[in-house]
Design a protein around this motif. Structure first.
Motif, PDB file in Angstrom:
ATOM      1  N   ASP A   1       0.764  -1.071   0.108  1.00 49.22           N
ATOM      2  CA  ASP A   1      -0.043   0.115  -0.118  1.00 49.22           C
ATOM      3  C   ASP A   1       0.857   1.422   0.051  1.00 49.22           C
ATOM      4  OD1 ASP A   1      -2.139  -1.537  -0.069  1.00 49.22           O
ATOM      5  OD2 ASP A   1      -2.699  -1.308   2.048  1.00 49.22           O
ATOM      6  N   PHE A   2       2.178   1.232   0.756  1.00 49.45           N
ATOM      7  CA  PHE A   2       2.921   2.575   0.675  1.00 49.45           C
ATOM      8  C   PHE A   2       3.297   2.605  -1.021  1.00 49.45           C
ATOM      9  CE2 PHE A   2       4.291   0.865   5.216  1.00 49.45           C
ATOM     10  CZ  PHE A   2       3.260   1.733   5.639  1.00 49.45           C
TER      11      PHE A   2
ATOM     12  N   TYR B   1      15.965   5.862  -9.770  1.00 45.86           N
ATOM     13  CA  TYR B   1      16.052   6.813  -8.733  1.00 45.86           C
ATOM     14  C   TYR B   1      16.354   6.186  -7.335  1.00 45.86           C
ATOM     15  CZ  TYR B   1      14.313  10.422  -5.307  1.00 45.86           C
ATOM     16  OH  TYR B   1      14.259  11.298  -4.303  1.00 45.86           O
ATOM     17  N   ILE B   2      17.335   6.593  -6.605  1.00 37.66           N
ATOM     18  CA  ILE B   2      17.542   6.026  -5.458  1.00 37.66           C
ATOM     19  C   ILE B   2      17.534   6.886  -4.288  1.00 37.66           C
ATOM     20  CG2 ILE B   2      19.485   4.654  -4.114  1.00 37.66           C
ATOM     21  CD1 ILE B   2      20.854   4.149  -6.878  1.00 37.66           C
ATOM     22  N   LYS B   3      16.870   6.493  -3.145  1.00 36.46           N
ATOM     23  CA  LYS B   3      16.516   7.442  -2.145  1.00 36.46           C
ATOM     24  C   LYS B   3      16.926   7.030  -0.729  1.00 36.46           C
ATOM     25  CE  LYS B   3      14.473  11.034   0.003  1.00 36.46           C
ATOM     26  NZ  LYS B   3      14.900  12.257  -0.350  1.00 36.46           N
ATOM     27  N   LYS B   4      18.027   7.315  -0.010  1.00 36.79           N
ATOM     28  CA  LYS B   4      18.335   7.014   1.233  1.00 36.79           C
ATOM     29  C   LYS B   4      17.143   7.648   2.342  1.00 36.79           C
ATOM     30  CE  LYS B   4      21.885   6.627   4.751  1.00 36.79           C
ATOM     31  NZ  LYS B   4      23.184   6.942   5.063  1.00 36.79           N
ATOM     32  N   ILE B   5      16.735   6.803   3.187  1.00 36.76           N
ATOM     33  CA  ILE B   5      15.743   7.224   4.505  1.00 36.76           C
ATOM     34  C   ILE B   5      16.276   6.651   5.615  1.00 36.76           C
ATOM     35  CG2 ILE B   5      13.907   7.315   2.602  1.00 36.76           C
ATOM     36  CD1 ILE B   5      12.619   4.777   4.149  1.00 36.76           C
TER      37      ILE B   5
ATOM     38  N   ASN C   1       6.521  11.633  -4.648  1.00 36.74           N
ATOM     39  CA  ASN C   1       5.920  10.489  -4.349  1.00 36.74           C
ATOM     40  C   ASN C   1       6.737   9.845  -3.057  1.00 36.74           C
ATOM     41  OD1 ASN C   1       3.143   9.532  -5.698  1.00 36.74           O
ATOM     42  ND2 ASN C   1       4.257  10.665  -7.283  1.00 36.74           N
ATOM     43  N   CYS C   2       7.879   9.622  -3.388  1.00 37.65           N
ATOM     44  CA  CYS C   2       8.661   9.160  -2.176  1.00 37.65           C
ATOM     45  C   CYS C   2       8.767   9.925  -0.842  1.00 37.65           C
ATOM     46  CB  CYS C   2      10.255   9.006  -2.818  1.00 37.65           C
ATOM     47  SG  CYS C   2      10.728   7.653  -3.728  1.00 37.65           S
TER      48      CYS C   2
ATOM     49  N   PRO D   1       7.491   9.184   6.039  1.00 37.19           N
ATOM     50  CA  PRO D   1       7.056   9.010   7.209  1.00 37.19           C
ATOM     51  C   PRO D   1       6.745   7.806   7.575  1.00 37.19           C
ATOM     52  CG  PRO D   1       6.347  11.020   6.254  1.00 37.19           C
ATOM     53  CD  PRO D   1       6.984  10.342   5.125  1.00 37.19           C
ATOM     54  N   SER D   2       5.594   7.110   6.556  1.00 30.07           N
ATOM     55  CA  SER D   2       5.295   5.765   6.992  1.00 30.07           C
ATOM     56  C   SER D   2       6.266   4.775   7.112  1.00 30.07           C
ATOM     57  CB  SER D   2       4.360   5.469   5.955  1.00 30.07           C
ATOM     58  OG  SER D   2       3.232   6.340   5.969  1.00 30.07           O
ATOM     59  N   LEU D   3       7.466   4.784   5.919  1.00 28.48           N
ATOM     60  CA  LEU D   3       8.431   3.905   5.813  1.00 28.48           C
ATOM     61  C   LEU D   3       9.343   4.156   7.078  1.00 28.48           C
ATOM     62  CD1 LEU D   3       9.399   3.940   2.225  1.00 28.48           C
ATOM     63  CD2 LEU D   3       7.923   2.342   3.425  1.00 28.48           C
ATOM     64  N   ASN D   4       9.619   5.344   7.574  1.00 29.93           N
ATOM     65  CA  ASN D   4      10.297   5.448   8.876  1.00 29.93           C
ATOM     66  C   ASN D   4      10.009   4.874  10.057  1.00 29.93           C
ATOM     67  OD1 ASN D   4      12.780   6.288   7.472  1.00 29.93           O
ATOM     68  ND2 ASN D   4      12.145   8.601   7.357  1.00 29.93           N
ATOM     69  N   SER D   5       8.572   4.823  10.090  1.00 33.64           N
ATOM     70  CA  SER D   5       7.681   4.259  11.182  1.00 33.64           C
ATOM     71  C   SER D   5       7.900   2.962  11.400  1.00 33.64           C
ATOM     72  CB  SER D   5       6.370   4.983  11.355  1.00 33.64           C
ATOM     73  OG  SER D   5       5.607   4.339  10.379  1.00 33.64           O
TER      74      SER D   5
END
Length: 126
Positions: free
Chosen positions: A3-4, A77-81, A102-103, A108-112
């Motif tokens: 869903d994310f 596209y590479i994004k570090k969180i 979109n990332c 916030p949802s992925l970091n939680s």
């Protein structure tokens, strides 16, 4: 977790999404393009157990937070969180800014997401 990434996967010409933990554990993968079957068949956990297998670009991401890479027929596209890396594989016509936006919305949802082990994942507190 699907869903994310639903909105990103619905963007025209998005071909796949990978989400890895900081340790290299594959947390999510979804490929839309049949041309990416070699990625789908890879044994990702054993690939990342040996640090020498990390691609140089990923190891260099210690201080880089996002990057767009353009190849002949594809873009990455590479994004570090805080707790991992998002890698998005796309066609040439997808604007990086659309993917970046979109990332940013799902970070916030992925970091939680907390990493759980064993049966603890079945007994989440609300």
């Amino acid at each position: 977790m699907k869903d994310f990434f639903k909105d990103i996967l619905n963007i025209r010409e998005i071909q796949g999404v990978l989400f890895f933990s900081i340790e290299g554990e594959l947390l999510f993968k979804k490929f839309i393009s049949p041309l990416l079957d070699e990625f789908d068949d890879r044994d990702w956990p054993s690939f990342f157990k040996n640090a020498s297998n990390w691609p140089t670009i990923i190891r260099a991401f210690d201080k880089v937070y996002d990057a767009g890479l353009v190849f002949k027929k594809k873009k990455l596209y590479i994004k570090k969180i805080d707790n991992g890396y998002i890698i998005i594989i796309m066609g040439q016509s997808v604007p990086f800014m659309l993917v970046r936006l979109n990332c940013e919305l799902i970070i916030p949802s992925l970091n939680s997401i907390k990493k759980s082990k064993g049966f603890a994942r079945f007994f989440r507190r609300k």
